[in-house]
Motif scaffolding. Structure first.
Motif, PDB file in Angstrom:
ATOM      1  N   UNK A 133       0.890  -1.018  -0.596  1.00 15.23           N
ATOM      2  CA  UNK A 133       0.089  -0.145  -0.132  1.00 15.23           C
ATOM      3  C   UNK A 133       1.208   1.439   0.048  1.00 15.23           C
ATOM      4  N   UNK A 134       0.910   2.333  -1.099  1.00 15.01           N
ATOM      5  CA  UNK A 134       1.371   3.411  -1.235  1.00 15.01           C
ATOM      6  C   UNK A 134       0.825   4.594  -0.962  1.00 15.01           C
ATOM      7  N   UNK A 135       1.289   4.893  -0.157  1.00 17.39           N
ATOM      8  CA  UNK A 135       0.653   7.041   0.133  1.00 17.39           C
ATOM      9  C   UNK A 135       1.965   8.063  -0.159  1.00 17.39           C
ATOM     10  N   UNK A 136       0.991   9.154  -1.638  1.00 18.20           N
ATOM     11  CA  UNK A 136       1.984   9.728  -1.899  1.00 18.20           C
ATOM     12  C   UNK A 136       1.551  10.874  -2.071  1.00 18.20           C
ATOM     13  N   UNK A 137       2.569  12.420  -1.497  1.00 13.74           N
ATOM     14  CA  UNK A 137       2.353  13.552  -1.164  1.00 13.74           C
ATOM     15  C   UNK A 137       3.613  14.060  -2.936  1.00 13.74           C
TER      16      UNK A 137
ATOM     17  N   UNK B  26       7.298  -1.545   6.911  1.00 14.77           N
ATOM     18  CA  UNK B  26       7.464  -0.182   5.876  1.00 14.77           C
ATOM     19  C   UNK B  26       8.371   0.925   6.050  1.00 14.77           C
ATOM     20  N   UNK B  27       7.953   2.129   5.259  1.00 12.73           N
ATOM     21  CA  UNK B  27       8.944   2.837   5.231  1.00 12.73           C
ATOM     22  C   UNK B  27       8.611   4.487   4.722  1.00 12.73           C
ATOM     23  N   UNK B  28       9.540   5.047   4.456  1.00 10.35           N
ATOM     24  CA  UNK B  28       9.294   6.119   3.713  1.00 10.35           C
ATOM     25  C   UNK B  28      10.136   7.016   3.247  1.00 10.35           C
ATOM     26  N   UNK B  29      10.568   7.736   1.810  1.00  6.08           N
ATOM     27  CA  UNK B  29      11.014   7.625   1.079  1.00  6.08           C
ATOM     28  C   UNK B  29      11.109   9.173   0.270  1.00  6.08           C
ATOM     29  N   UNK B  30      12.178  10.262   0.401  1.00  5.59           N
ATOM     30  CA  UNK B  30      11.899  10.920  -0.506  1.00  5.59           C
ATOM     31  C   UNK B  30      12.345  10.802  -1.886  1.00  5.59           C
TER      32      UNK B  30
ATOM     33  N   UNK C 268       5.249   3.646   2.995  1.00  2.12           N
ATOM     34  CA  UNK C 268       4.623   2.510   2.237  1.00  2.12           C
ATOM     35  C   UNK C 268       4.292   1.683   2.968  1.00  2.12           C
ATOM     36  N   UNK C 269       3.618   0.768   2.936  1.00  4.66           N
ATOM     37  CA  UNK C 269       3.474  -1.253   3.729  1.00  4.66           C
ATOM     38  C   UNK C 269       3.267  -1.768   3.444  1.00  4.66           C
ATOM     39  N   UNK C 270       3.669  -2.735   3.492  1.00  6.40           N
ATOM     40  CA  UNK C 270       3.886  -4.105   2.849  1.00  6.40           C
ATOM     41  C   UNK C 270       4.235  -5.378   3.990  1.00  6.40           C
ATOM     42  N   UNK C 271       3.530  -6.280   3.012  1.00  4.16           N
ATOM     43  CA  UNK C 271       3.349  -7.540   3.819  1.00  4.16           C
ATOM     44  C   UNK C 271       4.409  -8.808   2.457  1.00  4.16           C
ATOM     45  N   UNK C 272       5.236  -9.590   2.806  1.00  3.58           N
ATOM     46  CA  UNK C 272       5.596  -9.823   2.201  1.00  3.58           C
ATOM     47  C   UNK C 272       5.134 -11.806   2.363  1.00  3.58           C
ATOM     48  N   UNK C 273       5.186 -13.027   1.061  1.00  7.45           N
ATOM     49  CA  UNK C 273       4.144 -13.729   1.566  1.00  7.45           C
ATOM     50  C   UNK C 273       5.208 -14.836   0.581  1.00  7.45           C
TER      51      UNK C 273
END
Length: 403
Positions: free
Chosen positions: A64-68, A373-377, A398-403
């Motif tokens: 899931x991604x959240x962008x500004x 989870x993490x944040x990027x510029x 972002x939040x991420x679940x790997x399987x």
């Protein structure tokens, strides 16, 4: 009551003894026919009962991604050089926006077996990063038999190891390659060297037709490529080259034209220590700008002149990356990608991408085994064929679940 307690204790001791001897563990890890339910060489897989020695595994991740976006770049889901507004365009100076999406979520199916000591694999993967809405699309669909690969997957010259982990989907702006349908062969020359060769379908001719001449870009010959990969200790180096033909079919009222496409590529990755690694990727090509991820879709290979001749443009791209692990749960990644075109004809679209660079820096936290989870510029710049210039900035969480 005491007799029952003693009986239960005796059962527990007996079960422990059976586990110690491997009797019960064999029943857990094998079915009644003696087929292993677990395989240490294919972790997470299970046997396809009734199919003989065939195993399968389902994998992928939910992201899931959240962008500004600060400067109003045109693509709300990935940060591309070509989508940065430049001076002279109507959307230059636009206000920022937010964008939430889960398009990068993907799922794959991996089926493997061994026939007469020859490994056989079928791999299929798709995601929802289509150009229209959230439609499902195929990323990979290939079969491997021994050293041969048949189907759609990363091209022979796509060296993903040169990329650090980037949250933005367009992580490899200056990466050379992509995915194609192909026939590829790979073999280990010795313990340090691997050789690979391929015949690939060149789907995108990348020909700009500014004079709207009759005809269509069409592949007549496949792309051919070769690579050598050197691995020793904590170092991996990549060397590769490819050749293809760009072709324009003029039809009954037009003129046919062709020109060669050539590429050379060099890249590498070095694990400095347990916490730090660096990587790089450099490419030079003639008529192959579309093979650089940042230029895909911008007709960056050649221009069809008024006289019906194809003029191939030269291209160059470079990528550097760095990864640092602060501890077992926290890490950071940095990358900078730059690419440009040379020998651009005057007839090319004045606002077509000529050169650009993008940098990424992030902080990633993995508190749980499968969750991160993490944040990027990110910051990017684009210069177009008419020398107009634009800069853009974006922040992505972002939040991420790997399987």
């Amino acid at each position: 009551m005491k007799t029952i307690q003693l009986f239960i204790l005796a059962l527990v001791l007996m079960a422990g003894d059976l586990f110690a001897q491997g009797f019960i563990s064999d029943q857990i890890t094998k079915n009644k026919d003696g087929i292993a339910l677990e395989d240490s060489t294919f972790i997470g897989s299970w046997p396809m009962f009734g199919k003989g020695n065939v195993r399968m595994k389902i994998g992928g991740y939910m992201k899931n991604d959240f962008v500004y976006d600060v400067n109003g770049t045109r693509d709300k889901t990935q940060f591309l050089m070509s989508t940065i507004p430049v001076q002279g365009e109507a959307d230059y100076g636009s206000t920022g926006y937010v964008s939430f999406f889960s398009k990068e979520t993907r799922i794959n199916l991996d089926v493997r077996s061994k026939v007469n000591n020859t490994p056989v694999q079928m791999f299929f993967e798709g995601d929802f990063f289509s150009s229209v809405g959230n439609q499902f699309r195929i990323r990979h669909a290939y079969i491997k038999v021994g050293g041969f690969t048949f189907g759609q997957t990363w091209t022979n010259l796509t060296f993903l190891e040169t990329l650090p982990f980037i949250i933005d989907f367009a992580a490899g702006d200056a990466l050379f390659g992509g995915r194609s349908n192909q026939i590829r062969y790979e073999t280990n020359i010795n313990k340090n060297w691997l050789f690979g060769a391929s015949i690939e379908y060149l789907e995108n001719m990348g020909i700009e037709n500014p004079n709207t001449l009759n005809g269509v870009a069409q592949a007549q010959l496949p792309l051919v490529s070769m690579k050598f990969i050197y691995s020793k200790n904590n170092t991996k180096l990549f060397f590769g080259a490819s050749a293809a033909q760009l072709h324009w079919t003029g039809g009954p009222e037009g003129k046919n034209a062709s020109t060669p496409q050539l590429d050379v590529i060099f890249g590498g990755r070095r694990q400095i220590d347990k916490k730090n690694s660096v990587s790089f990727n450099v490419n030079y090509g003639v008529g192959s700008g579309e093979n650089i991820l940042a230029f895909i879709g911008s007709n960056a290979n050649a221009v069809l002149t008024q006289e019906g001749e194809l003029v191939a443009m030269k291209s160059f791209s470079a990528l550097v990356g760095y990864t640092h692990h602060w501890n077992e749960k926290w890490s950071s990644n940095f990358s900078y990608a730059y690419g440009w075109l040379m020998d651009i004809p005057d007839s090319r679209d004045p606002f077509a991408l000529k050169a650009g660079g993008i940098s990424h820096v992030n902080l990633v936290w993995q508190p749980l085994k499968y969750f991160s989870t993490g944040i990027e510029y990110m910051r990017g710049a684009q210069r177009t064929a008419n020398s107009s210039f634009g800069v853009a900035n974006r922040v992505q969480f972002m939040t991420k679940f790997d399987f």
